[in-house]
Scaffold this motif. Structure first.
Motif, PDB file in Angstrom:
ATOM      1  N   CYS A 206       0.821  -1.223   0.000  1.00 19.83           N
ATOM      2  CA  CYS A 206       0.000   0.000   0.000  1.00 19.83           C
ATOM      3  C   CYS A 206       0.847   1.260   0.000  1.00 19.83           C
ATOM      4  O   CYS A 206       0.521   2.234  -0.683  1.00 19.83           O
ATOM      5  N   ALA A 207       1.941   1.284   0.760  1.00 24.27           N
ATOM      6  CA  ALA A 207       2.805   2.472   0.820  1.00 24.27           C
ATOM      7  C   ALA A 207       3.455   2.733  -0.542  1.00 24.27           C
ATOM      8  O   ALA A 207       3.487   3.879  -1.015  1.00 24.27           O
ATOM      9  N   LYS A 208       3.935   1.687  -1.197  1.00 20.14           N
ATOM     10  CA  LYS A 208       4.554   1.852  -2.518  1.00 20.14           C
ATOM     11  C   LYS A 208       3.524   2.271  -3.556  1.00 20.14           C
ATOM     12  O   LYS A 208       3.810   3.101  -4.417  1.00 20.14           O
ATOM     13  N   LEU A 209       2.321   1.701  -3.475  1.00 21.97           N
ATOM     14  CA  LEU A 209       1.263   2.089  -4.401  1.00 21.97           C
ATOM     15  C   LEU A 209       0.923   3.571  -4.219  1.00 21.97           C
ATOM     16  O   LEU A 209       0.771   4.305  -5.194  1.00 21.97           O
ATOM     17  N   LYS A 210       0.832   4.015  -2.978  1.00 25.19           N
ATOM     18  CA  LYS A 210       0.520   5.423  -2.705  1.00 25.19           C
ATOM     19  C   LYS A 210       1.597   6.339  -3.300  1.00 25.19           C
ATOM     20  O   LYS A 210       1.286   7.370  -3.899  1.00 25.19           O
ATOM     21  N   GLU A 211       2.866   5.958  -3.171  1.00 19.31           N
ATOM     22  CA  GLU A 211       3.967   6.737  -3.772  1.00 19.31           C
ATOM     23  C   GLU A 211       3.818   6.799  -5.289  1.00 19.31           C
ATOM     24  O   GLU A 211       3.985   7.858  -5.898  1.00 19.31           O
ATOM     25  N   GLU A 212       3.515   5.640  -5.899  1.00 27.69           N
ATOM     26  CA  GLU A 212       3.362   5.582  -7.354  1.00 27.69           C
ATOM     27  C   GLU A 212       2.184   6.453  -7.807  1.00 27.69           C
ATOM     28  O   GLU A 212       2.266   7.154  -8.815  1.00 27.69           O
ATOM     29  N   LEU A 213       1.090   6.419  -7.062  1.00 24.84           N
ATOM     30  CA  LEU A 213      -0.057   7.272  -7.379  1.00 24.84           C
ATOM     31  C   LEU A 213       0.331   8.749  -7.332  1.00 24.84           C
ATOM     32  O   LEU A 213      -0.030   9.525  -8.226  1.00 24.84           O
ATOM     33  N   ARG A 214       1.067   9.141  -6.305  1.00 22.46           N
ATOM     34  CA  ARG A 214       1.498  10.545  -6.160  1.00 22.46           C
ATOM     35  C   ARG A 214       2.349  10.965  -7.363  1.00 22.46           C
ATOM     36  O   ARG A 214       2.224  12.082  -7.856  1.00 22.46           O
ATOM     37  N   ARG A 215       3.236  10.066  -7.816  1.00 17.98           N
ATOM     38  CA  ARG A 215       4.089  10.376  -8.976  1.00 17.98           C
ATOM     39  C   ARG A 215       3.247  10.634 -10.227  1.00 17.98           C
ATOM     40  O   ARG A 215       3.678  11.318 -11.143  1.00 17.98           O
ATOM     41  N   HIS A 216       2.040  10.056 -10.258  1.00 19.31           N
ATOM     42  CA  HIS A 216       1.139  10.256 -11.398  1.00 19.31           C
ATOM     43  C   HIS A 216       0.092  11.337 -11.115  1.00 19.31           C
ATOM     44  O   HIS A 216      -0.885  11.469 -11.859  1.00 19.31           O
ATOM     45  N   GLY A 217       0.266  12.081 -10.038  1.00 22.70           N
ATOM     46  CA  GLY A 217      -0.639  13.176  -9.720  1.00 22.70           C
ATOM     47  C   GLY A 217      -1.980  12.751  -9.152  1.00 22.70           C
ATOM     48  O   GLY A 217      -2.964  13.484  -9.257  1.00 22.70           O
ATOM     49  N   ILE A 218      -2.018  11.575  -8.529  1.00 27.17           N
ATOM     50  CA  ILE A 218      -3.262  11.055  -7.957  1.00 27.17           C
ATOM     51  C   ILE A 218      -3.142  11.091  -6.441  1.00 27.17           C
ATOM     52  O   ILE A 218      -2.272  10.444  -5.864  1.00 27.17           O
ATOM     53  N   ASN A 219      -4.008  11.856  -5.807  1.00 22.11           N
ATOM     54  CA  ASN A 219      -3.934  12.051  -4.358  1.00 22.11           C
ATOM     55  C   ASN A 219      -5.074  11.295  -3.678  1.00 22.11           C
ATOM     56  O   ASN A 219      -6.045  11.885  -3.232  1.00 22.11           O
ATOM     57  N   ALA A 220      -4.954   9.982  -3.618  1.00 23.11           N
ATOM     58  CA  ALA A 220      -5.997   9.148  -3.016  1.00 23.11           C
ATOM     59  C   ALA A 220      -5.411   8.396  -1.830  1.00 23.11           C
ATOM     60  O   ALA A 220      -4.232   8.045  -1.833  1.00 23.11           O
ATOM     61  N   GLU A 221      -6.251   8.154  -0.849  1.00 26.45           N
ATOM     62  CA  GLU A 221      -5.852   7.283   0.253  1.00 26.45           C
ATOM     63  C   GLU A 221      -5.851   5.843  -0.255  1.00 26.45           C
ATOM     64  O   GLU A 221      -6.664   5.487  -1.108  1.00 26.45           O
ATOM     65  N   VAL A 222      -4.959   5.036   0.276  1.00 24.32           N
ATOM     66  CA  VAL A 222      -4.901   3.619  -0.088  1.00 24.32           C
ATOM     67  C   VAL A 222      -5.172   2.821   1.172  1.00 24.32           C
ATOM     68  O   VAL A 222      -4.463   2.966   2.172  1.00 24.32           O
ATOM     69  N   ILE A 223      -6.220   2.014   1.133  1.00 27.19           N
ATOM     70  CA  ILE A 223      -6.649   1.254   2.316  1.00 27.19           C
ATOM     71  C   ILE A 223      -6.771  -0.216   1.946  1.00 27.19           C
ATOM     72  O   ILE A 223      -7.437  -0.557   0.967  1.00 27.19           O
ATOM     73  N   ARG A 224      -6.131  -1.065   2.741  1.00 25.92           N
ATOM     74  CA  ARG A 224      -6.300  -2.510   2.544  1.00 25.92           C
ATOM     75  C   ARG A 224      -7.527  -2.954   3.320  1.00 25.92           C
ATOM     76  O   ARG A 224      -7.656  -2.706   4.506  1.00 25.92           O
ATOM     77  N   VAL A 225      -8.436  -3.608   2.611  1.00 25.77           N
ATOM     78  CA  VAL A 225      -9.659  -4.123   3.220  1.00 25.77           C
ATOM     79  C   VAL A 225      -9.329  -5.474   3.851  1.00 25.77           C
ATOM     80  O   VAL A 225      -8.754  -6.338   3.193  1.00 25.77           O
TER      81      VAL A 225
END
Length: 148
Positions: free
Chosen positions: A105-124
């Motif tokens: 989740c932490a790496k995905l959040k970093e990758e999203l930020r690099r693409h200009g996507i500011n979303a929370e990432v939550i594991r269900v």
């Protein structure tokens, strides 16, 4: 007084043979916001990730998901990895990751930020932990029952 902003939740997955584990996941994801958007894996992505053909084509999997009451919108992803342009267009507030999906989740959040996507990432978390709620186990049971 202005209208409260709706929280948009995004999930992605194969959803090849729908089962109770999928339903629990979609319900939990929907509870994280107001709208639930699903990106269904492209058939080629399934071949790459699962090393097998999908049982059902992406269009059929998408149609089944649209019939589930928790789901508001469904898209079919592009072949290969995460389609960050599609994610950007969907503009989610939350991205919900399934309990058995192979994402950090932490790496995905970093990758999203690099693409200009500011979303929370939550594991269900798992609500329904059982071999019965796993597509690969269902396929194996069918093979054992009907092909041997």
């Amino acid at each position: 007084m202005g209208e409260k902003k709706k929280i948009r939740v995004l999930v992605g997955g194969v959803f090849d043979i729908l089962h109770v584990g999928h339903i629990h996941f979609l319900k939990q994801a929907k509870e994280l916001g107001d709208e639930l958007v699903v990106i269904v894996a492209h058939d080629e992505t399934v071949r790459i990730q699962k090393r097998r053909d999908p049982i059902n084509p992406a269009e059929d999997r998408a149609e089944l998901l649209r019939a589930i009451r928790y789901v508001d919108e469904v898209y079919i992803g592009s072949p290969g990895t995460i389609d960050f342009e599609l994610v950007k267009r969907i503009n989610p507030d939350v991205i919900a990751i399934g309990p058995d999906q192979r994402f950090n989740c932490a790496k995905l959040k970093e990758e999203l930020r690099r693409h200009g996507i500011n979303a929370e990432v939550i594991r269900v978390p798992y609500l329904y932990k059982s071999d019965r709620a796993k597509t690969s186990k269902i396929i194996n049971r069918i093979i054992e029952e009907f092909c041997e």
